[in-house]
Motif scaffolding. Structure first.
Motif, PDB file in Angstrom:
ATOM      1  N   ALA A  47      -3.398   4.305  -1.216  1.00 10.71           N
ATOM      2  CA  ALA A  47      -4.238   4.899  -0.159  1.00 10.71           C
ATOM      3  C   ALA A  47      -3.295   5.522   0.850  1.00 10.71           C
ATOM      4  N   ALA A  48      -3.583   6.734   1.288  1.00 10.31           N
ATOM      5  CA  ALA A  48      -2.656   7.420   2.192  1.00 10.31           C
ATOM      6  C   ALA A  48      -3.122   7.343   3.649  1.00 10.31           C
ATOM      7  N   VAL A  87       0.849  -1.188   0.000  1.00 11.34           N
ATOM      8  CA  VAL A  87       0.000   0.000   0.000  1.00 11.34           C
ATOM      9  C   VAL A  87       0.888   1.242   0.000  1.00 11.34           C
ATOM     10  N   ALA A  88       0.737   2.048  -1.035  1.00 11.22           N
ATOM     11  CA  ALA A  88       1.514   3.288  -1.146  1.00 11.22           C
ATOM     12  C   ALA A  88       0.560   4.471  -1.086  1.00 11.22           C
ATOM     13  N   GLY A  89       1.036   5.570  -0.501  1.00 12.89           N
ATOM     14  CA  GLY A  89       0.171   6.739  -0.306  1.00 12.89           C
ATOM     15  C   GLY A  89      -0.036   7.558  -1.557  1.00 12.89           C
TER      16      GLY A  89
HETATM   17  C1  LIG Z   1       7.770   7.135   6.902  1.00  7.61           C
HETATM   18  C2  LIG Z   1       6.799   7.004   5.761  1.00  7.61           C
HETATM   19  C3  LIG Z   1       7.271   6.959   4.466  1.00  7.61           C
HETATM   20  C4  LIG Z   1       6.385   6.835   3.407  1.00  7.61           C
HETATM   21  N1  LIG Z   1       6.902   6.771   2.141  1.00  7.61           N
HETATM   22  C5  LIG Z   1       6.060   6.646   1.089  1.00  7.61           C
HETATM   23  C6  LIG Z   1       6.576   6.575  -0.237  1.00  7.61           C
HETATM   24  O1  LIG Z   1       7.768   6.567  -0.492  1.00  7.61           O
HETATM   25  N2  LIG Z   1       5.692   6.466  -1.257  1.00  7.61           N
HETATM   26  C7  LIG Z   1       4.331   6.443  -1.046  1.00  7.61           C
HETATM   27  O2  LIG Z   1       3.580   6.379  -2.011  1.00  7.61           O
HETATM   28  N3  LIG Z   1       3.827   6.486   0.203  1.00  7.61           N
HETATM   29  C8  LIG Z   1       4.643   6.577   1.279  1.00  7.61           C
HETATM   30  N4  LIG Z   1       4.148   6.596   2.549  1.00  7.61           N
HETATM   31  C9  LIG Z   1       2.674   6.495   2.758  1.00  7.61           C
HETATM   32  C10 LIG Z   1       2.235   5.080   3.167  1.00  7.61           C
HETATM   33  O3  LIG Z   1       2.715   4.116   2.279  1.00  7.61           O
HETATM   34  C11 LIG Z   1       0.701   5.021   3.204  1.00  7.61           C
HETATM   35  O4  LIG Z   1       0.227   5.960   4.124  1.00  7.61           O
HETATM   36  C12 LIG Z   1       0.144   3.656   3.520  1.00  7.61           C
HETATM   37  O5  LIG Z   1      -1.259   3.710   3.389  1.00  7.61           O
HETATM   38  C13 LIG Z   1       0.487   3.201   4.928  1.00  7.61           C
HETATM   39  O6  LIG Z   1      -0.109   1.941   5.188  1.00  7.61           O
HETATM   40  P1  LIG Z   1      -0.566   1.541   6.681  1.00  7.61           P
HETATM   41  O7  LIG Z   1      -1.730   2.438   7.033  1.00  7.61           O
HETATM   42  O8  LIG Z   1      -0.962   0.119   6.626  1.00  7.61           O
HETATM   43  O9  LIG Z   1       0.631   1.761   7.551  1.00  7.61           O
HETATM   44  C14 LIG Z   1       4.996   6.730   3.637  1.00  7.61           C
HETATM   45  C15 LIG Z   1       4.527   6.763   4.954  1.00  7.61           C
HETATM   46  C16 LIG Z   1       5.414   6.887   6.007  1.00  7.61           C
HETATM   47  C17 LIG Z   1       4.882   6.903   7.428  1.00  7.61           C
END
Ligand SMILES: Cc1cc2nc3c(=O)[nH]c(=O)nc-3n(C[C@H](O)[C@H](O)[C@H](O)COP(=O)(O)O)c2cc1C
Length: 285
Positions: A153-154, A120-122
């Protein structure tokens, strides 16, 4: 009743990864019991490369690795979910995979499980190597990788708002125990990997199994022609077991060459200062 283990590689409780694993479980047509394991809840130390797991039959780090491996071994199938952190899957996944030499000891119970994975990527398109990280996890475990997807999803919970993600959950659920999903092309014909590196000589290397070949134009787009290398490392169970034997041979070689290697190393032993972790500095103060 099938036992399904949901491996969550996110520290966020009720975050997108956890929700997605539960959603896939809800959409699984066959009776099953879902159990969850959050990797970041466990005490997992870094592999220190001592190789004693190969010569003495078990890892000496004394952390929670056996608990995790036992949960995987006891499951009939795996659903893995990892968030993208800085263009790759959360580091807990790599810390676990780095302990992969310990998997050989339980190969018969661990290997060959059907598995699906979600990253999952934000931000759309900003997943970096997350898909490769999921594929590597499954290949290291010699799991039967039936489908891996990156979803976007972020904010925690947002993952089920999108129709595309709910549809993906249904497809992943169907793939876990059903017919192998239609595989996207191009992918490595040897290991199924979907990430390649372009080499200087115009050839390409599969970043999952490390074999090389060419990207050729086909009637429905480019396809990969990749040939088996001399030292197969992980492509299938046979290759993995041969690699284990090779590693054991390296251990023997190391024992034979210990003295000359010690001499080389001693030439680099000097008084260069090291930055120490804060605890160590206090102890030394
Ligand atoms: C420290 C950190 C780094 C992140 N880096 C990226 C990134 O490189 N690319 C991206 O698309 N999202 C990034 N995200 C967003 C997360 O991938 C996204 O919020 C995801 O839904 C988190 O899943 P979870 O709710 O299961 O933890 C990042 C989030 C955090 C906290």
């Amino acid at each position: 009743m099938k036992q399904v283990l949901g491996l969550i590689a996110s520290p966020r409780q009720l975050g997108n990864c956890e929700i997605m694993v539960k959603e896939i479980s809800r959409q699984l047509a066959i009776p099953h019991r879902l159990q969850l394991l959050r990797l970041t809840d466990f005490r997992l130390r870094y592999c220190n490369g001592c190789y004693r797991c190969l010569s003495r039959g078990g890892c000496v780090l004394g952390d929670d690795l056996p608990v995790i491996l036992e949960a995987i071994a006891a499951a009939d199938a795996l659903i893995l979910a990892a968030p993208t952190y800085f263009l790759g899957a959360h580091a807990c996944l790599k810390v676990f995979v780095d302990r992969g030499l310990s998997f050989y000891a339980m190969a018969e119970r661990l290997w060959g499980k059907p598995a699906v994975g979600i990253g999952v990527a934000g931000i759309e398109g900003k997943e970096g190597c997350t898909l490769l990280d999921l594929e590597r996890f499954f290949l290291t475990l010699q799991a039967d990788n039936r489908m891996t997807r990156v979803l976007y999803a972020a904010l925690p919970g947002e993952v089920v708002l999108s129709e595309a993600n709910r549809q993906a959950a249904a497809e992943l659920a169907a793939a876990l125990f059903g017919e192998p999903a239609l595989r996207r092309q191009p992918r490595c014909p040897l290991c199924g990997g979907t990430t390649i590196r372009f080499l200087d000589d115009g050839r390409v290397r599969c970043m999952l199994c490390s074999n090389t070949g060419t990207l050729v134009a086909g009637p429905v787009g480019p396809t990969l022609e990749i040939a088996r290398g001399r030292h197969e490392f992980i492509t299938d169970q046979n290759a993995a077991l041969q690699h284990q034997e090779w590693l054991k041979g390296m251990l023997t070689r190391y024992r034979e060459r210990r003295e000359p290697l010690k001499e080389i190393k001693s030439g680099y032993q000097d008084e260069t200062p090291w930055v120490k972790p804060s605890g160590a500095q206090e102890e030394g103060a």
